[in-house]
Design a protein around this motif. Structure first.
Motif, short mmCIF file in Angstrom:
data_model
loop_
_atom_site.label_atom_id
_atom_site.label_comp_id
_atom_site.label_asym_id
_atom_site.label_seq_id
_atom_site.Cartn_x
_atom_site.Cartn_y
_atom_site.Cartn_z
N ASN A 105 0.76 -1.32 0.04
CA ASN A 105 -0.05 0.22 0.02
C ASN A 105 1.01 1.31 0.08
N ALA A 106 2.16 1.07 0.48
CA ALA A 106 2.83 2.23 0.84
C ALA A 106 3.43 2.75 -0.66
N VAL A 107 3.62 1.73 -1.55
CA VAL A 107 4.17 1.78 -2.83
C VAL A 107 3.01 2.64 -3.62
N VAL A 108 1.67 2.03 -3.59
CA VAL A 108 0.58 2.54 -4.13
C VAL A 108 0.21 4.07 -3.73
N GLU A 109 0.46 4.28 -2.67
CA GLU A 109 0.11 5.81 -2.06
C GLU A 109 1.31 6.76 -2.61
N ALA A 110 2.64 6.02 -2.59
CA ALA A 110 3.67 6.70 -3.03
C ALA A 110 3.42 7.33 -4.51
N ILE A 111 3.04 6.28 -5.44
CA ILE A 111 2.97 6.82 -6.72
C ILE A 111 1.68 7.44 -7.13
N ASN A 112 0.63 7.36 -6.34
CA ASN A 112 -0.63 7.97 -6.43
C ASN A 112 -0.22 9.61 -6.14
N TYR A 113 0.54 9.94 -5.25
CA TYR A 113 0.74 11.05 -5.02
C TYR A 113 2.10 11.75 -5.70
N SER A 114 2.26 10.98 -6.64
CA SER A 114 3.58 11.39 -7.26
C SER A 114 4.89 11.75 -6.41
N HIS A 115 5.00 10.99 -5.41
CA HIS A 115 6.03 11.31 -4.46
C HIS A 115 7.08 10.18 -4.86
N VAL A 116 7.06 9.55 -5.87
CA VAL A 116 8.10 8.74 -6.55
C VAL A 116 7.95 8.90 -8.09
N ASP A 117 8.97 8.69 -8.74
CA ASP A 117 9.07 8.69 -10.23
C ASP A 117 9.05 7.38 -11.01
N LEU A 118 8.78 6.34 -10.19
CA LEU A 118 8.80 4.85 -10.72
C LEU A 118 8.52 3.90 -9.70
N ALA A 119 7.63 3.07 -9.96
CA ALA A 119 7.35 1.86 -8.83
C ALA A 119 7.26 0.70 -9.48
N TYR A 120 7.89 -0.28 -8.82
CA TYR A 120 7.61 -1.76 -9.24
C TYR A 120 6.81 -2.61 -8.18
N PHE A 121 5.79 -3.12 -8.73
CA PHE A 121 4.92 -3.64 -7.71
C PHE A 121 4.03 -4.95 -8.64
N GLY A 122 3.30 -5.91 -7.90
CA GLY A 122 2.85 -6.79 -8.48
C GLY A 122 1.40 -6.04 -9.57
N PRO A 123 0.66 -6.89 -10.53
CA PRO A 123 -0.15 -6.59 -11.40
C PRO A 123 -1.47 -6.07 -10.42
N VAL A 124 -1.84 -6.78 -9.33
CA VAL A 124 -3.05 -6.30 -8.83
C VAL A 124 -2.80 -5.10 -8.21
N THR A 125 -1.65 -4.62 -7.57
CA THR A 125 -1.05 -3.74 -7.00
C THR A 125 -1.06 -2.46 -7.89
N TYR A 126 -0.66 -2.63 -8.97
CA TYR A 126 -0.63 -1.99 -10.11
C TYR A 126 -2.08 -1.35 -10.63
N LEU A 127 -2.66 -2.22 -10.55
CA LEU A 127 -4.35 -2.19 -11.15
C LEU A 127 -5.13 -1.14 -10.23
#
Length: 306
Positions: free
Chosen positions: A81-103
């Protein structure tokens, strides 16, 4: 947009763990950002424990820094969830995660898949359900014939191959509904694939679900012994884990990132991403096939808490 890639310092991981709690994944927005405009940040999910990934992530950080000509920080996050939140708010430039997390990130903020990895020259992997080699079950049907006596392990609740796909299979077989309703003797969530593998090998559970590529990589790296396991179920093909950028990433930067990853030949980097052969370009359409399972498991109708 701030430029960033998360694979982090122990201090940040400690803060996130206290804010989120492993397995009860909290919000990255609750943590004060240390990003700046001169750092490219990458976030990586906990597909394996940090010990197995640390050297490869350090090399990835160096490789990207050289190709993007800027400082790079790659952070191994303690929760999906921390990765999802980070990319949702553009706190990171790139994220690596599983397909469902990406969806989930795609549905919530428009995050965009741009890369994935080839393993054995294919961009696919599978979900396995495995048990001990001397277990009396040679198929999932045989295992489920004794379901009320079975202790079962999933990985993270946000893992595609460690939970969503096998969970959907078990839901269709009417032995699993949710974390509080199932026909098994017990169900646990280990949080990562390597911990699931160890739980099965040690007999802490009777069976568990795991990512096929990570399973093979753990064997190749002598982290686990293949002789300690028996595969009794395999899913249909799943498209490999995506690398995604935030919704507001410009096209020039996307192209730069893709070129940097396509140039990776370092085995130390490739090995921690399922024992990859190389990285290749990807797009959102490759993940449409997982939507049915994700929706049936109510994984896409989530708010900011995973």
């Amino acid at each position: 947009m701030k430029s960033q890639i998360f694979i982090g310092s122990l201090m940040l991981i400690s803060v996130l763990l206290s804010a989120c709690g492993e397995g009860n994944e909290g919000s990255i927005s609750e943590v004060e950002s240390t990003n700046n405009d001169n750092v490219f940040e990458v976030a990586v999910i906990p597909s394996q424990s940090i010990g197995e990934m640390e050297e490869g992530l350090s090399r990835l950080e160096e490789h990207l820094s050289n190709h993007l000509d800027m400082s790079v920080e790659v952070t191994h996050y303690p929760s999906y969830n921390a990765v999802v939140e980070a990319i949702n708010y553009s706190h990171v430039d790139l994220a690596y995660f599983g397909p469902v997390t990406y969806l989930i990130a795609f549905e919530q903020s428009g995050a965009e898949a741009i890369l994935t990895q080839l393993i054995d020259n294919e961009p696919y992997y599978y979900s396995y359900i495995m048990t001990q080699p001397d277990a009396p079950w040679d198929s999932l049907d045989e295992l489920l014939a004794e379901v009320d006596e079975i202790d079962f392990a999933f990985g993270s609740q946000s893992s595609t191959s460690g939970f969503t796909i096998p969970g959907y299979e078990l839901m269709q077989r009417e032995v699993y509904e949710n974390e509080g309703s199932y026909a098994f003797n017990s169900v646990r969530f280990t949080g990562s694939h390597d911990i699931t593998a160890n739980a099965v090998a040690n007999g802490d559970v009777d069976a568990g679900a795991i990512d096929s590529a990570i399973f093979q990589a753990l064997i190749k790296d002598d982290v686990i012994d293949e002789d300690d396991y028996k595969i009794i179920w395999e899913s249909d093909q799943l498209y490999q884990y995506p690398w995604a950028v935030p919704h507001d990433m410009d096209e020039t930067r996307k192209n730069d990132i893709q070129e940097a990853f396509l140039a990776i030949e370092d085995d130390e980097i490739l090995s921690i991403f399922g024992g990859a052969d190389a990285f290749v370009e990807a797009s959102h359409k490759e993940y449409d096939g997982i939507l049915e399972a994700a929706r049936a498991m109510d994984l896409l109708d989530q708010d900011d808490d995973e």
